[in-house]
Design a protein around this motif. Structure first.
Motif, PDB file in Angstrom:
ATOM      1  N   PRO A 103     108.661  38.823  64.929  1.00 47.58           N
ATOM      2  CA  PRO A 103     107.833  37.415  65.167  1.00 47.58           C
ATOM      3  C   PRO A 103     107.516  37.457  63.562  1.00 47.58           C
ATOM      4  O   PRO A 103     107.352  36.292  63.103  1.00 47.58           O
ATOM      5  CB  PRO A 103     106.676  37.777  65.568  1.00 47.58           C
ATOM      6  CG  PRO A 103     106.516  39.062  65.974  1.00 47.58           C
ATOM      7  CD  PRO A 103     107.339  39.779  66.214  1.00 47.58           C
ATOM      8  N   VAL A 157     106.600  33.825  56.779  1.00 48.87           N
ATOM      9  CA  VAL A 157     105.950  34.136  57.616  1.00 48.87           C
ATOM     10  C   VAL A 157     104.993  34.646  57.772  1.00 48.87           C
ATOM     11  O   VAL A 157     103.574  35.471  57.868  1.00 48.87           O
ATOM     12  CB  VAL A 157     106.978  33.894  58.937  1.00 48.87           C
ATOM     13  CG1 VAL A 157     105.522  34.772  60.686  1.00 48.87           C
ATOM     14  CG2 VAL A 157     107.547  33.486  59.547  1.00 48.87           C
ATOM     15  N   LEU A 202     104.789  27.947  57.390  1.00 46.25           N
ATOM     16  CA  LEU A 202     105.020  27.796  57.963  1.00 46.25           C
ATOM     17  C   LEU A 202     106.740  27.321  58.958  1.00 46.25           C
ATOM     18  O   LEU A 202     107.566  27.134  59.266  1.00 46.25           O
ATOM     19  CB  LEU A 202     104.493  28.258  59.331  1.00 46.25           C
ATOM     20  CG  LEU A 202     104.208  29.555  59.650  1.00 46.25           C
ATOM     21  CD1 LEU A 202     102.332  29.699  60.396  1.00 46.25           C
ATOM     22  CD2 LEU A 202     104.329  30.554  59.639  1.00 46.25           C
ATOM     23  N   VAL A 230     109.193  26.664  62.513  1.00 45.83           N
ATOM     24  CA  VAL A 230     109.048  28.715  63.284  1.00 45.83           C
ATOM     25  C   VAL A 230     107.872  27.077  64.103  1.00 45.83           C
ATOM     26  O   VAL A 230     107.222  26.797  64.061  1.00 45.83           O
ATOM     27  CB  VAL A 230     108.292  29.518  63.429  1.00 45.83           C
ATOM     28  CG1 VAL A 230     109.631  30.225  62.940  1.00 45.83           C
ATOM     29  CG2 VAL A 230     107.063  29.768  62.006  1.00 45.83           C
ATOM     30  N   THR A 281     104.532  27.210  66.019  1.00 51.51           N
ATOM     31  CA  THR A 281     102.999  27.303  65.707  1.00 51.51           C
ATOM     32  C   THR A 281     102.243  27.951  67.317  1.00 51.51           C
ATOM     33  O   THR A 281     102.199  26.269  68.236  1.00 51.51           O
ATOM     34  CB  THR A 281     102.375  27.235  65.011  1.00 51.51           C
ATOM     35  OG1 THR A 281     102.359  25.472  65.021  1.00 51.51           O
ATOM     36  CG2 THR A 281     102.801  27.282  63.223  1.00 51.51           C
ATOM     37  N   VAL A 292     102.250  31.849  65.765  1.00 48.49           N
ATOM     38  CA  VAL A 292     103.109  32.745  65.980  1.00 48.49           C
ATOM     39  C   VAL A 292     102.033  33.446  66.808  1.00 48.49           C
ATOM     40  O   VAL A 292     101.451  33.979  65.799  1.00 48.49           O
ATOM     41  CB  VAL A 292     103.702  33.100  64.543  1.00 48.49           C
ATOM     42  CG1 VAL A 292     104.991  34.153  64.756  1.00 48.49           C
ATOM     43  CG2 VAL A 292     104.672  31.865  63.642  1.00 48.49           C
ATOM     44  N   SER A 293     102.575  34.178  67.389  1.00 43.33           N
ATOM     45  CA  SER A 293     102.375  34.627  68.171  1.00 43.33           C
ATOM     46  C   SER A 293     103.477  36.486  67.719  1.00 43.33           C
ATOM     47  O   SER A 293     104.185  37.166  67.704  1.00 43.33           O
ATOM     48  CB  SER A 293     102.016  35.455  69.789  1.00 43.33           C
ATOM     49  OG  SER A 293     101.843  34.192  70.093  1.00 43.33           O
ATOM     50  N   PHE A 325      98.521  31.235  64.223  1.00 44.50           N
ATOM     51  CA  PHE A 325      98.585  32.575  64.383  1.00 44.50           C
ATOM     52  C   PHE A 325      98.159  32.640  65.344  1.00 44.50           C
ATOM     53  O   PHE A 325      96.869  32.508  65.655  1.00 44.50           O
ATOM     54  CB  PHE A 325      99.015  34.194  63.340  1.00 44.50           C
ATOM     55  CG  PHE A 325      99.616  33.892  62.306  1.00 44.50           C
ATOM     56  CD1 PHE A 325     100.802  34.195  62.122  1.00 44.50           C
ATOM     57  CD2 PHE A 325      99.710  33.178  61.184  1.00 44.50           C
ATOM     58  CE1 PHE A 325     101.512  34.499  61.568  1.00 44.50           C
ATOM     59  CE2 PHE A 325     100.526  32.842  60.063  1.00 44.50           C
ATOM     60  CZ  PHE A 325     101.653  33.684  60.099  1.00 44.50           C
TER      61      PHE A 325
END
Length: 518
Positions: A289, A295, A351, A356, A358, A360-361, A390
């Protein structure tokens, strides 16, 4: 070697000096005296020097093994210990030669030979343990032994090689006791250091007695010592308050350290600057990730170091804004220059540019017994989840398991403290951000690797400063790691123990022989 020293900021109470720095061991009236009990939350990964690269293990190695060279307190250059003399041959910084001291004996009574030295270095590289120090010997091409002479051939110029020889990676073992291609598994140690390990219980205690056969850099033995290992800071503090210990070191809880007062009866306190740092490492591998640079840059925009230092550590650490800490050649504020204050808007924009979704894990790992790591993890989770960008899952692991997980690339992010291997900025370069470095983030940069290699060409370490400044600028852009804080060094002793201020000078060397009864 570089010309920078780690500065002692303050000594809150000055004790009687303990002499170190000679060549021949002198008898010590402490060799049969009462045992000094030292408590710590550090852990020992392995008793075998080929299988450990952490502060707790190396603290023990400093005392039970010898290396060819050693560091005197607050010294910027290593001096001979098991060696009679050492030096580079020629001008290319590729051939390093040492002549072994005569009369060094292992516990079995067998005399140490140059072959034992070669054997010790060869097995570190051959075993190449995931959690061992082989990466520190990355420029070592071959070792040759002849008589009492050991010759190291390096693959590239490396002015820092003598520093590495003086670390736990250079610990000399008895070739008759340690297997050539695997780690020793029992609880015995066969070294020639100032102490002998008389008993050891993993995770609980190590009992040390002065080695009457020691010959080397230290001129006087210390008292018998018992190292007591505690699972966390709270348990260490409980033992200290119950007067079960004579010395508490690494690490009492932050609130206790913040409240230390040298005028308090019954204890002596010393505080010093330290080269120990703590970083948040990010797994940069494809498919993870945090692979995308933007990121990771977004994460960097969300860290509030001042709040972390104040809320979790109560001012007992200092915010750190670069890979190399204050007091070391080449230190900059590259992360402050790039990310001067938390900014959710800029993180969100990055981001979006990365494309990506959101939040983001990712998972954040930490060592369960590593001081205030759990409280730190909760604080950082709160900071990183600000704005909903996140989603952080916290996972604590027992120390050995934690090491294996980051070494095998199984963690997305992980916070780890770093104690300098030697007093030179190189110790923050190759091991932390070089390709195949020990922190195993998956990060690789030709430019960073070139700067690391180029910096080693300078025998005058001050000439390498620009390389390290450039390296830190690159790291702030690529963000494989986010610096968090720089530690202060605290040693607390009972009022009848002297030498506590010499136990550590912030460089990672643990001098138990400095402790004495008053």
């Amino acid at each position: 070697m570089r010309s920078v020293r780690v500065r002692i900021l303050a000594t809150l109470l000055v004790l009687g000096a303990v002499g170190v720095g000679g060549w021949q061991l002198l008898p010590s009236d402490g060799s049969t005296g009462r045992t000094i009990k030292v408590g710590t939350t550090d852990e020992v990964t392995s008793l075998d020097p080929a299988g450990a690269y952490d502060a707790g293990s190396w603290a023990l190695f400093n005392n039970v093994f010898q290396s060819l060279l050693a560091f005197e307190p607050s010294s910027a250059a290593p001096v001979p210990d098991a060696a009679q003399s050492c030096g580079f041959q020629g001008s290319g910084l590729r051939t390093y030669r040492c002549v072994l001291r005569e009369g060094l004996k292992f516990p079995s009574g067998r005399e140490m030979t140059a072959e034992d030295v070669k054997y010790s270095f060869d097995r570190v590289k051959k075993i190449n343990s995931d959690v061992g120090p082989a990466a520190l010997l990355d420029t070592l091409k071959s070792v040759r032994a002849s008589g009492r002479t050991v010759t190291f051939q390096l693959s590239s110029p490396d002015a820092t090689f003598p520093f590495k020889v003086a670390t736990g990676a250079g610990a000399i073992v008895d070739s008759h006791k340690y297997p050539a291609d695997s780690l020793r598994k029992d609880n015995e140690v066969d070294g020639t250091g100032p102490y002998e390990l008389t008993s050891y219980t993993k995770g609980k205690k190590a009992v040390l007695s002065p080695n009457g056969n020691y010959q080397g850099e230290i001129k006087k033995t210390g008292r018998p010592v018992e190292l007591d290992y505690y699972a966390d800071s709270a348990k260490l503090n409980s033992a200290w308050k119950a007067k079960q210990l004579d010395v508490a070191y690494r690490q009492l809880p932050p609130q206790v350290l913040a409240g230390l007062n040298p005028s308090d009866p019954g204890q002596r306190v010393s505080e010093a600057d330290s080269s120990e740092i703590r970083n948040l490492y990010l797994n940069t591998r494809a498919g993870r990730p945090l692979h995308e640079t933007k990121v990771r840059q977004a994460l960097a925009w969300l860290i509030n170091r001042e709040q972390l230092a104040a809320s979790v550590y109560e001012g007992t650490v200092d915010p750190l804004y670069s890979l190399i800490p204050t007091g070391i050649t080449g230190h900059t504020t590259s992360f402050f220059d790039a990310y001067p204050e938390p900014n959710i808007k800029k993180a969100r924009a990055l981001l979006a540019q990365a494309g990506v979704s959101t939040p983001v894990s990712f998972t954040y790992g930490y060592g369960l017994s590593s001081g205030s790591a759990a409280a730190e993890a909760k604080e950082l989770k709160q900071q990183l989840e600000a704005g909903g960008l996140f989603k952080v899952t916290l996972k604590g692991y027992e120390w050995t398991d934690f090491q294996k997980r980051w070494a095998s690339g199984k963690l997305d992010a992980y916070a780890v403290g770093w104690v300098a291997d030697y007093p030179d900025p190189d110790t923050y370069g190759s091991p932390l951000v070089g390709s195949d470095g020990t922190m195993n983030t998956g990060y690789s940069s030709n430019e960073v690797d070139h700067l690391i290699q180029d910096s080693r060409r300078y025998a005058d370490r001050s000439e390498a400063e620009q390389d390290f400044r450039d390296l830190q600028s690159d790291i702030a852009k690529d963000v494989p790691v986010i610096p968090l804080w720089q530690a202060k060094d605290y040693v607390v002793t009972s009022e009848d123990v002297g030498g506590g201020q010499y136990l550590s000078d912030g460089t990672g060397v643990f001098r138990l022989w400095s402790l004495n009864w008053i």
